[in-house]
Design a protein around this motif. Structure first.
Motif, PDB file in Angstrom:
ATOM      1  N   THR A 369      10.485  -6.786  -1.188  1.00 31.43           N
ATOM      2  CA  THR A 369       9.543  -6.242  -2.163  1.00 31.43           C
ATOM      3  C   THR A 369       9.071  -7.348  -3.093  1.00 31.43           C
ATOM      4  O   THR A 369       9.884  -8.082  -3.668  1.00 31.43           O
ATOM      5  CB  THR A 369      10.190  -5.124  -2.997  1.00 31.43           C
ATOM      6  OG1 THR A 369      10.682  -4.117  -2.120  1.00 31.43           O
ATOM      7  CG2 THR A 369       9.173  -4.508  -3.953  1.00 31.43           C
ATOM      8  N   ASN A 370       7.762  -7.471  -3.223  1.00 33.84           N
ATOM      9  CA  ASN A 370       7.170  -8.464  -4.117  1.00 33.84           C
ATOM     10  C   ASN A 370       6.346  -7.731  -5.175  1.00 33.84           C
ATOM     11  O   ASN A 370       5.430  -6.970  -4.842  1.00 33.84           O
ATOM     12  CB  ASN A 370       6.262  -9.421  -3.339  1.00 33.84           C
ATOM     13  CG  ASN A 370       7.023 -10.193  -2.273  1.00 33.84           C
ATOM     14  OD1 ASN A 370       7.624 -11.213  -2.547  1.00 33.84           O
ATOM     15  ND2 ASN A 370       7.000  -9.684  -1.042  1.00 33.84           N
ATOM     16  N   LEU A 371       6.673  -7.948  -6.430  1.00 36.19           N
ATOM     17  CA  LEU A 371       5.990  -7.291  -7.533  1.00 36.19           C
ATOM     18  C   LEU A 371       5.387  -8.339  -8.457  1.00 36.19           C
ATOM     19  O   LEU A 371       6.053  -9.311  -8.821  1.00 36.19           O
ATOM     20  CB  LEU A 371       6.950  -6.408  -8.339  1.00 36.19           C
ATOM     21  CG  LEU A 371       7.631  -5.268  -7.579  1.00 36.19           C
ATOM     22  CD1 LEU A 371       8.695  -4.618  -8.444  1.00 36.19           C
ATOM     23  CD2 LEU A 371       6.606  -4.240  -7.140  1.00 36.19           C
ATOM     24  N   ASN A 372       4.148  -8.122  -8.838  1.00 36.91           N
ATOM     25  CA  ASN A 372       3.467  -9.046  -9.732  1.00 36.91           C
ATOM     26  C   ASN A 372       2.818  -8.229 -10.851  1.00 36.91           C
ATOM     27  O   ASN A 372       1.827  -7.538 -10.623  1.00 36.91           O
ATOM     28  CB  ASN A 372       2.405  -9.844  -8.968  1.00 36.91           C
ATOM     29  CG  ASN A 372       1.825 -10.969  -9.792  1.00 36.91           C
ATOM     30  OD1 ASN A 372       2.080 -11.054 -10.988  1.00 36.91           O
ATOM     31  ND2 ASN A 372       1.030 -11.818  -9.173  1.00 36.91           N
ATOM     32  N   LYS A 396       1.851  -4.997  -5.576  1.00 35.86           N
ATOM     33  CA  LYS A 396       3.095  -4.857  -4.815  1.00 35.86           C
ATOM     34  C   LYS A 396       2.823  -5.198  -3.361  1.00 35.86           C
ATOM     35  O   LYS A 396       1.935  -4.625  -2.739  1.00 35.86           O
ATOM     36  CB  LYS A 396       3.629  -3.424  -4.922  1.00 35.86           C
ATOM     37  CG  LYS A 396       4.901  -3.176  -4.094  1.00 35.86           C
ATOM     38  CD  LYS A 396       5.328  -1.716  -4.203  1.00 35.86           C
ATOM     39  CE  LYS A 396       6.565  -1.442  -3.353  1.00 35.86           C
ATOM     40  NZ  LYS A 396       6.965  -0.030  -3.383  1.00 35.86           N
ATOM     41  N   ASN A 397       3.594  -6.161  -2.854  1.00 38.96           N
ATOM     42  CA  ASN A 397       3.515  -6.549  -1.444  1.00 38.96           C
ATOM     43  C   ASN A 397       2.092  -6.899  -1.019  1.00 38.96           C
ATOM     44  O   ASN A 397       1.616  -6.469   0.018  1.00 38.96           O
ATOM     45  CB  ASN A 397       4.049  -5.431  -0.537  1.00 38.96           C
ATOM     46  CG  ASN A 397       5.530  -5.215  -0.724  1.00 38.96           C
ATOM     47  OD1 ASN A 397       6.249  -6.136  -1.072  1.00 38.96           O
ATOM     48  ND2 ASN A 397       5.983  -3.998  -0.515  1.00 38.96           N
ATOM     49  N   ILE A 398       1.433  -7.708  -1.850  1.00 37.83           N
ATOM     50  CA  ILE A 398       0.090  -8.143  -1.474  1.00 37.83           C
ATOM     51  C   ILE A 398       0.088  -9.656  -1.315  1.00 37.83           C
ATOM     52  O   ILE A 398       0.032 -10.188  -0.230  1.00 37.83           O
ATOM     53  CB  ILE A 398      -0.962  -7.678  -2.495  1.00 37.83           C
ATOM     54  CG1 ILE A 398      -1.092  -6.154  -2.437  1.00 37.83           C
ATOM     55  CG2 ILE A 398      -2.303  -8.310  -2.199  1.00 37.83           C
ATOM     56  CD1 ILE A 398      -2.116  -5.587  -3.355  1.00 37.83           C
ATOM     57  N   GLY A 399       0.223 -10.369  -2.419  1.00 41.01           N
ATOM     58  CA  GLY A 399       0.192 -11.827  -2.327  1.00 41.01           C
ATOM     59  C   GLY A 399      -1.195 -12.324  -1.979  1.00 41.01           C
ATOM     60  O   GLY A 399      -2.126 -11.564  -1.738  1.00 41.01           O
ATOM     61  N   THR A 400      -1.350 -13.627  -1.941  1.00 39.64           N
ATOM     62  CA  THR A 400      -2.632 -14.224  -1.610  1.00 39.64           C
ATOM     63  C   THR A 400      -3.044 -13.831  -0.202  1.00 39.64           C
ATOM     64  O   THR A 400      -2.304 -14.003   0.753  1.00 39.64           O
ATOM     65  CB  THR A 400      -2.551 -15.760  -1.714  1.00 39.64           C
ATOM     66  OG1 THR A 400      -2.072 -16.102  -3.011  1.00 39.64           O
ATOM     67  CG2 THR A 400      -3.894 -16.383  -1.482  1.00 39.64           C
TER      68      THR A 400
END
Length: 1003
Positions: A369-372, A396-400
């Protein structure tokens, strides 16, 4: 103990079949292995009454192999790990070897007649000692690099899979706009496949990036750069194959903290407008970046051990990664500043069950899980200071470029040693990923996107009141992937056969919509009084400013079904010759947003052939060659962009003023008709008309010739030549002129009510037949167009490479490898992507939309890094001190000039290889060379029994920040000179330090 008897048939194997090199950096396939296991094999000179006893040191999994008369033995599909191999005679152990089984590789363990005492080597923990096993793999025909957990800890490399993949030859960084992905062997960055414990984790929507796991949980990372067997498909670039750590009979615990403080990071370079733009912005500051750095902290924990000794084991690991402390500033046009933590939570749990010594079950769960959460402020470039709060963005869960799909994955795998000669493997995996992209602005205010291209000072330019600009992920976006495999291995005579199926289904709900409902682009009218591509547009006299409104929206549910069957044979032709014969048959089906198949491809045959020659029969000189074909399926993104409802609307206006809050135009008055780019008017196209009839799959052919030579016990050299040629791609054509010409030639009247898609999928560079109801009479015409009718050049993407290496095997003190690659990647198509403009539309790039876009397109491609030098290694100076180094030197990327070709009837703007005249691809020189040196020092105090590790890594020691890619658009869409042409888009990552404290202990 279940005893499997391998002596029921004679083994006629020579050194070619048995002498498989075990190096710490490289391994090779040994006869039809699963992509998550390995082999132990070899011979004993005195086989009478002898048995080879194989025991996994950690789990107790054991196998007994009675030796036949010729002394040859082989144990397949072994879980990777540390094994003790003993030669036993009449109940007495004669000799013992400790070996490491690597992923997809074979380990030769042979016993000479003189062996009378046990010899052992240890691969426990990080105190690795070398082996006397051969350094050359004479049984493999592929090109691979295998990195163990110990190496990943010893070599100074960033804690991510792509950074480790860059250690392999021919692997280069992709365009920065794609989020840190890599390119293999001249292919685009969307053409790779990633696996964790045999389960495909590649981003299903775009092919860019992959779901990840705690980096410390990686047991081995295999990087295949060419020549791989028929078990692998859906890749024309490379394969990254990960196996995770597992539990054993000893309870183990560990914790670590990695800290990369902001204070020890060099300032990123500021970005300036080019000094040759001819605008008022010449040489002015474009982006202030000195504060664009963070403090990065990783907290990691793991434990492993036996739930039932020798039977049931558990391993669990978790990472919490946090980036914070940024004073990040965007460019002078948007004039915003941002901060807020980036959080990544990774976990992995694995259960291994040795049901018996003949039946193994593995269950793996992974969370990624990636949260920004970013808070955004206005920023004053006059005073270089932060101002008022604007809003926030939650991702969430997007990134570049959606390069970090994340999600939750579950994987189950069964291995059964059914008989002496028969082994089966079965795998099922499932993943689900949710994507969230929420933007909060000023209360009650709708903030459209704003671009200001007027020739005015930067301080007078307008920006959006939204905290971010661009297109946002559609609400409810998610991906689901199901993957199942079944393999059967059978040995008969001199043939080791393997057959299998490999099926995957990927479902996605996704799409994009422009932030704030519209993009308004302000510009100064061109001197001609007209805008290229809008012949109906007449700019009113006296108008000094105009604005273009652009509306984009595309979203829907899509699905891709990918099925494959394969068969392969490792055939021992003679004592010194081994042949690999493989065939993969693939089928692809793409469904549109209504669940209807719009592309169906069957019987995509991919032969794989290889041969290896053990010249002297002693594994000291190997000559090998292989040839193969590799296919790709169409990514899911194509269905959203081309097969679903899509709106892409443009219109020009004059205006009476600019709203002080939103910066949108006041009283916009149309001065042109609405133009729907490529016919995208918001309706879904007829699936029968979306693609050419009998569409050929995307595929590439590859040829490799090489040799490896052992100079001494420790030193090995080698060379390899590689040739790749892309034979077929799938892209879209948006040019209606050939269809109109066909209709006129065949006396067919095109009805105004005909539903003709704006763009059609086809195979560029050859003839295509389209199915379209041109006269709207309910009957479809077969529009057969030759290559000449379509007007496009032949497809061309070629890759040539010569690879030279020298390697020093680990000898209890030093390991090192240096590799030089000369390569040339050239043609008129990068493949799935178009890095020239950072376009994220795999398989529907703008390259093949119109023939005019391809004029001048032949030349060096974005991945063409002509010279690459990589060297890495480590030195165990004392039991307490270890030092590592990692060097990379690489020539720069070619530079292009993309401008407006007049007439630009189809409004593609600065997209042609034309800048005040022809400007062929790569004709504007190259970016500078990049040199990167990383060093590390690790201290393991004896007073803690070497279980405590204190380590420091420094990356980019000399803080060389060179341009990695630049803005290559010479003009704005309206034809005026772009003030940002040649502006750097990214630099090498600045110097940074990473401090690590780690403690491991056992019970």
């Amino acid at each position: 103990m279940n005893v499997l008897k391998y002596g029921s048939r004679p083994f006629r194997r020579t050194a070619l079949a048995t002498a498989l090199g075990v190096s710490l950096a490289c391994g090779g396939v040994a006869h039809a292995q699963s992509n998550a296991s390995g082999v132990i094999f070899g011979h004993a000179d005195d086989a009478a009454g002898a048995t080879v006893h194989i025991v996994n040191v950690d789990t107790g999994l054991s196998r007994d192999v009675p030796l036949p008369a010729d002394g040859r033995f082989r144990a397949t599909s072994l879980p990777v790990g540390h094994y003790k191999v003993s030669l036993e005679r009449n109940g007495t152990t004669v000799a013992t070897r400790d070996v490491q089984v690597n992923i997809g590789s074979g380990t030769d363990v042979s016993f000479a007649a003189a062996a009378s005492a046990a010899t052992a080597t240890s691969l426990e923990g990080v105190q690795v000692t070398g082996t006397a096993l051969p350094a050359i793999d004479v049984s493999s025909v592929d090109s691979r690099t295998v990195l163990t957990a110990e190496q990943l800890q010893r070599i100074p490399v960033a804690s991510n899979v792509n950074a480790a993949a860059l250690l392999a030859p021919g692997v280069v960084s992709g365009d920065s706009r794609y989020g840190g992905v890599v390119s293999f062997g001249g292919a685009s960055a969307a053409e790779n496949q990633y696996y964790i414990n045999g389960f495909a984790v590649t981003n299903p929507l775009t092919g860019l990036g992959f779901a990840t796991l705690p980096f410390d949980a990686i047991d081995q990372q295999q990087i295949l750069t060419g020549g791989y067997g028929a078990e692998y498909g859906r890749s024309t670039g490379g394969v990254v194959n990960l196996t995770t750590k597992r539990g054993g009979n000893t309870w183990k615990f560990g914790a670590q903290v990695q800290w990369s403080p902001r204070a020890l990071k060099a300032d990123p370079r500021n970005i300036y407008y080019p000094k040759t733009s001819g605008n008022v912005t010449d040489g002015a500051l474009y982006q202030y970046r000195k504060g664009n750095k963070t403090t990065d902290t990783l907290y990691g924990l793991y434990f492993s051990g036996p739930l039932i000794k020798d039977k049931l084991f558990v391993y669990a690991a978790a990472d919490v990664v946090r980036q914070d402390g940024s004073d990040g500033v965007t460019n002078v046009l948007t004039q915003t500043s941002f901060d807020g933590p980036l959080k990544a939570n990774h976990w992995l749990g694995k259960i291994d069950w040795n049901i018996t010594d003949s039946h193994i079950l593995e269950l793996t769960g992974i969370g990624d899980t990636n949260l920004n959460d970013t808070t955004i402020y206005s920023y004053d470039y006059e005073t270089l200071s932060r101002k008022a709060l604007i809003g926030s963005e939650h991702q969430k869960n997007i990134g570049t470029a959606n390069s970090t799909p994340g999600g939750i994955m579950y994987i189950g795998k069964y291995t059964g040693y059914i008989t002496d000669s028969l082994t089966i493997d079965a795998l099922y995996g499932h993943s689900k990923t949710d994507h969230v992209d929420n933007v909060s602005g000023a209360a009650g205010v709708v903030c459209p996107n704003i671009v200001d291209n007027r020739n005015v000072p930067a301080a007078q330019k307008r920006v959006s009141c939204a905290p971010v600009q661009g297109n946002l992920i559609a609400p409810g976006a998610q991906d689901k992937v199901k993957n199942w495999r079944f393999d059967v291995q059978y040995s008969i005579g001199d043939h080791d056969l393997r057959v299998g199926i490999d099926n995957q289904t990927a479902e996605s709900y996704g799409g994009l919509a422009v932030q704030g409902g519209a993009l308004w682009t302000y510009s100064t009218p061109p001197a001609s009084g007209t805008v290229s591509g809008f012949p109906e547009l007449a700019i009113p006299p006296g108008s000094t400013e105009i604005v273009r409104r652009q509306i984009f929206r595309a979203a829907g549910n899509v699905k891709v079904e990918q099925e494959a069957q394969f068969i392969e044979d490792h055939w021992q032709i003679s004592q010194n010759w081994l042949a690999y014969l493989g065939l993969r048959n693939e089928q692809f089906k793409n469904f549109n947003t209504d669940g209807v198949v719009f592309v169906k491809q069957r019987h995509q045959l991919a032969p794989r052939l290889g041969v290896t020659w053990d010249v002297f029969g002693d594994s000291t000189l190997k000559i090998y060659a292989n040839a193969g074909r590799y296919h790709l399926a169409i990514p899911s993104n194509v269905a959203i962009r081309g097969a679903g409802p899509q709106l892409f609307e443009r219109q020009y206006f004059t205006y009476s003023g600019i709203d002080p809050t939103t910066n949108a135009p006041i009283n916009p008055t149309p001065i042109s008709d609405i133009h729907y780019a490529n016919g995208a008017d918001g309706s879904a196209p007829d699936p029968k008309t979306l693609s050419a009839k009998n569409l050929s799959a995307y595929y590439q052919d590859e040829y490799i010739l090489g040799f490896d030579k052992q100079l001494s016990t420790d030193w090995t050299i080698g060379a390899k030549a590689t040739y790749r040629k892309l034979k077929s791609v799938i892209d879209d054509i948006c040019d209606s002129r050939p269809i109109e010409a066909w209709a006129e030639k065949n006396n067919v009247t095109i009805s105004p009510d005909a539903e003709i898609p704006g763009c059609l999928l086809f195979n560029p560079g050859k003839g295509n037949t389209f199915t379209i109801d041109l006269d709207a009479d309910g009957r479809y015409e077969q529009v057969k167009l030759t290559k000449e009718d379509l007007g496009f050049p032949d497809l061309k993407r070629k890759y040539l490479a010569l690879n030279l290496y020298v390697e020093h095997q680990f000898n209890n003190q030093f390991y090192g490898r240096a590799e030089y690659v000369w390569s040339h990647s050239f043609g008129n198509s990068e493949g799935l992507l178009k890095s020239d403009i950072g376009q994220l539309d795999p398989s529907v790039t703008q390259d093949w939309d119109y023939p005019e876009l391809m004029i001048g397109s032949n030349g060096p491609l974005p991945s063409d890094r002509r010279h690459q030098l990589k060297a890495y290694g480590f030195w165990q100076a004392t039991p307490e001190w270890l030092f590592g180094a990692n060097l990379s030197a690489m020539s720069g990327r070619p530079k292009n000039c993309l401008g407006v070709r007049d007439p630009d009837v189809y409004q593609y703007g600065s997209s042609y290889f034309y800048c005040d005249g022809e400007a062929p691809r790569g004709s504007r020189g190259r970016l500078p060379w990049t040199y990167q040196l990383a060093l590390s020092a690790e201290y393991r105090p004896a007073m803690f029994n070497h279980d405590l590790s204190l380590k420091v890594d420094v990356f980019n020691l000399f803080n060389q920040q060179r341009e990695q890619n630049i803005d290559e658009t010479y003009q704005t869409a309206d034809g005026t000179l772009s003030p940002t042409y040649g502006r750097p888009l990214s630099f090498s990552v600045p110097r940074s330090f990473r401090l690590t404290a780690r403690y491991d202990f056992s019970l």
